[in-house]
Design a protein around this motif. Structure first.
Motif, short mmCIF file in Angstrom:
data_model
loop_
_atom_site.label_atom_id
_atom_site.label_comp_id
_atom_site.label_asym_id
_atom_site.label_seq_id
_atom_site.Cartn_x
_atom_site.Cartn_y
_atom_site.Cartn_z
N TYR A 3 0.85 -1.20 0.00
CA TYR A 3 0.00 0.00 0.00
C TYR A 3 0.88 1.24 0.00
CZ TYR A 3 -4.08 -2.90 0.97
OH TYR A 3 -5.08 -3.83 0.89
N LEU A 4 0.46 2.23 -0.78
CA LEU A 4 1.24 3.44 -0.92
C LEU A 4 0.63 4.64 -0.19
CD1 LEU A 4 2.09 3.15 -4.73
CD2 LEU A 4 3.38 2.29 -2.76
N ALA A 5 -0.67 4.57 0.09
CA ALA A 5 -1.32 5.68 0.77
C ALA A 5 -2.60 5.19 1.45
CB ALA A 5 -1.65 6.80 -0.21
N ARG A 6 -3.01 5.93 2.45
CA ARG A 6 -4.26 5.65 3.16
C ARG A 6 -4.92 6.99 3.51
NH1 ARG A 6 -2.36 4.52 7.73
NH2 ARG A 6 -3.04 6.48 8.67
N ILE A 7 -6.19 7.16 3.12
CA ILE A 7 -6.86 8.43 3.33
C ILE A 7 -8.32 8.21 3.73
CG2 ILE A 7 -5.40 9.75 1.75
CD1 ILE A 7 -7.53 9.41 -0.39
N ASN A 8 -8.95 9.31 4.13
CA ASN A 8 -10.37 9.29 4.43
C ASN A 8 -11.15 9.10 3.12
OD1 ASN A 8 -13.11 10.35 4.79
ND2 ASN A 8 -12.41 11.08 6.77
N PRO A 9 -11.97 8.06 3.01
CA PRO A 9 -12.65 7.79 1.74
C PRO A 9 -13.61 8.90 1.30
CG PRO A 9 -13.45 6.34 3.48
CD PRO A 9 -12.25 7.03 4.02
N LYS A 10 -14.28 9.53 2.25
CA LYS A 10 -15.19 10.62 1.88
C LYS A 10 -14.42 11.82 1.35
CE LYS A 10 -19.32 9.57 4.56
NZ LYS A 10 -20.34 10.09 5.50
N TYR A 11 -13.26 12.07 1.90
CA TYR A 11 -12.43 13.16 1.39
C TYR A 11 -12.06 12.90 -0.07
CZ TYR A 11 -11.69 14.85 6.21
OH TYR A 11 -11.86 15.34 7.48
N PHE A 12 -11.71 11.65 -0.36
CA PHE A 12 -11.33 11.32 -1.73
C PHE A 12 -12.51 11.50 -2.68
CE2 PHE A 12 -10.91 8.37 -5.28
CZ PHE A 12 -9.65 8.70 -5.76
N HIS A 65 7.44 7.79 -1.06
CA HIS A 65 6.74 8.67 -2.01
C HIS A 65 6.44 10.02 -1.37
CE1 HIS A 65 6.08 4.72 -3.78
NE2 HIS A 65 5.75 5.32 -4.92
N LYS A 66 6.67 11.07 -2.12
CA LYS A 66 6.24 12.40 -1.68
C LYS A 66 4.78 12.64 -2.04
CE LYS A 66 10.75 14.69 -1.96
NZ LYS A 66 11.52 15.81 -2.58
N SER A 67 4.35 12.01 -3.14
CA SER A 67 2.97 12.15 -3.59
C SER A 67 2.58 10.93 -4.40
CB SER A 67 2.79 13.42 -4.43
OG SER A 67 3.56 13.35 -5.62
N VAL A 68 1.27 10.73 -4.49
CA VAL A 68 0.70 9.65 -5.28
C VAL A 68 -0.42 10.24 -6.12
CG1 VAL A 68 -0.62 7.50 -5.21
CG2 VAL A 68 1.29 7.84 -3.63
N LEU A 69 -0.43 9.94 -7.41
CA LEU A 69 -1.42 10.49 -8.33
C LEU A 69 -2.34 9.35 -8.77
CD1 LEU A 69 -2.01 13.28 -9.48
CD2 LEU A 69 -0.58 12.73 -11.45
N ILE A 97 -4.69 2.63 -0.84
CA ILE A 97 -4.34 2.74 -2.26
C ILE A 97 -3.03 2.03 -2.53
CG2 ILE A 97 -3.76 4.34 -4.13
CD1 ILE A 97 -5.55 6.40 -2.61
N ALA A 98 -3.08 1.10 -3.49
CA ALA A 98 -1.89 0.40 -3.95
C ALA A 98 -1.64 0.78 -5.41
CB ALA A 98 -2.07 -1.11 -3.80
N GLU A 99 -0.66 0.16 -6.02
CA GLU A 99 -0.30 0.54 -7.39
C GLU A 99 -1.37 0.15 -8.40
OE1 GLU A 99 3.43 0.10 -10.54
OE2 GLU A 99 3.51 -0.86 -8.57
N LYS A 100 -2.04 -0.97 -8.19
CA LYS A 100 -2.99 -1.47 -9.19
C LYS A 100 -4.43 -1.56 -8.68
CE LYS A 100 0.02 -2.26 -12.47
NZ LYS A 100 -0.02 -1.52 -13.77
N LEU A 123 -15.13 -2.80 -0.56
CA LEU A 123 -14.90 -2.94 -2.00
C LEU A 123 -13.41 -2.95 -2.29
CD1 LEU A 123 -16.17 -2.96 -4.91
CD2 LEU A 123 -15.84 -0.47 -4.90
N THR A 124 -12.99 -3.89 -3.14
CA THR A 124 -11.65 -3.89 -3.70
C THR A 124 -11.79 -3.67 -5.19
OG1 THR A 124 -10.84 -5.44 -2.02
CG2 THR A 124 -9.52 -5.19 -4.01
N GLU A 125 -11.23 -2.57 -5.67
CA GLU A 125 -11.46 -2.16 -7.06
C GLU A 125 -10.14 -1.84 -7.75
OE1 GLU A 125 -14.17 -2.47 -8.48
OE2 GLU A 125 -14.70 -0.87 -9.89
N LYS A 126 -10.08 -2.13 -9.04
CA LYS A 126 -8.89 -1.83 -9.82
C LYS A 126 -8.74 -0.33 -10.00
CE LYS A 126 -6.74 -2.53 -14.34
NZ LYS A 126 -6.88 -3.14 -15.69
N THR A 127 -7.58 0.19 -9.69
CA THR A 127 -7.22 1.58 -9.95
C THR A 127 -5.78 1.60 -10.45
OG1 THR A 127 -6.57 1.88 -7.63
CG2 THR A 127 -8.78 2.60 -8.24
N GLU A 128 -5.39 2.70 -11.03
CA GLU A 128 -4.02 2.82 -11.52
C GLU A 128 -3.44 4.17 -11.14
OE1 GLU A 128 -3.68 2.04 -15.66
OE2 GLU A 128 -4.36 -0.04 -15.50
#
Length: 235
Positions: A3-12, A65-69, A97-100, A123-128
């Protein structure tokens, strides 16, 4: 799996509404998560005409990582992030959030990485992730208030509607756009700053809307809307 980041889901889900949709500048279709020097992360998105950013003091990003896009995400993931309850009848607590892929979970304990399909996983969903350079959004963030009287700039109503939805999502209050929206123009006919008067968001969220070009409006109100002057009988 890392995992590269963890955030509040509503914020996202809220900030994602400020990202571009199908722009050739692919990095504007994404949401940036960056480390904040005083702790937590900042989540920010822009379509080039308006922008939303929020400080998540409990957010986390990998030390590597300094940032994740985060690139284009599905409606299903956004729905899971903004839902009041998940399949376990608990509200979403974290978006990992992970890489894939990305994982929405109700598990508040962040000392251990959550299971992809555990009992608390909504939910586990594909993201990039996007390999690109996000704009330096702080360069366009207004710093000085307008001190002289000038007509309020013309704004795109669609962007105001987006901020209204963001306020409702973040606060759960359907009335007054989440507690009231404060608009303040910066000096030299610059951008308009958007804040929420809600006590939890007033120092967490900030938005910016670039003004539209428009013809000058000479009067405060149209002439036909002026009060009717009644003449005395003597006159």
């Amino acid at each position: 799996m890392e995992y590269l980041a963890r955030i509040n889901p509503k914020y996202f889900a809220a900030i994602h509404q400020c990202s571009a949709k199908g722009d050739v500048r692919y990095y504007l279709n994404a949401v940036q998560i960056e480390r904040h020097p005083s702790g937590g992360v900042v989540i920010v998105a822009t379509n080039g005409h308006f922008m939303g950013a929020i400080h998540d003091p409990d957010g986390w990003i990998s030390p590597d990582h300094k940032s994740v896009l985060v690139g284009t995400v599905s409606k299903r993931l956004l729905s899971a992030c903004s839902a009041s309850k998940g399949s376990d009848c608990e509200p979403p607590a974290n978006l990992w959030i992970a890489e894939k892929f990305s994982l929405v979970t109700s598990l508040e304990d962040t000392t251990e990485e959550p299971e992809l399909f555990g009992e608390h996983s909504h939910l586990t969903e594909k993201t990039e992730l996007v390999d690109g350079l996000f704009p330096d959004w702080r360069r366009v963030m207004p710093q000085k208030r307008l001190t002289k009287a000038e007509p309020f700039p013309c704004l795109n109503g669609e962007y105001l509607e987006v901020f209204n939805r963001i306020g409702v999502l973040l606060t759960g209050q359907k009335r007054f756009g989440g507690g009231g929206i404060c608009l303040e123009p910066s000096e030299d006919k610059g951008a308009v700053v958007v804040r929420f008067s809600n006590f939890d968001l007033i120092n967490k969220f900030v938005g910016v809307i670039m003004p539209m070009s428009s013809d000058p409006i000479e009067r405060l109100t149209p002439a036909w809307a002026a009060p009717v002057v009644k003449h005395s009988k003597a006159a």
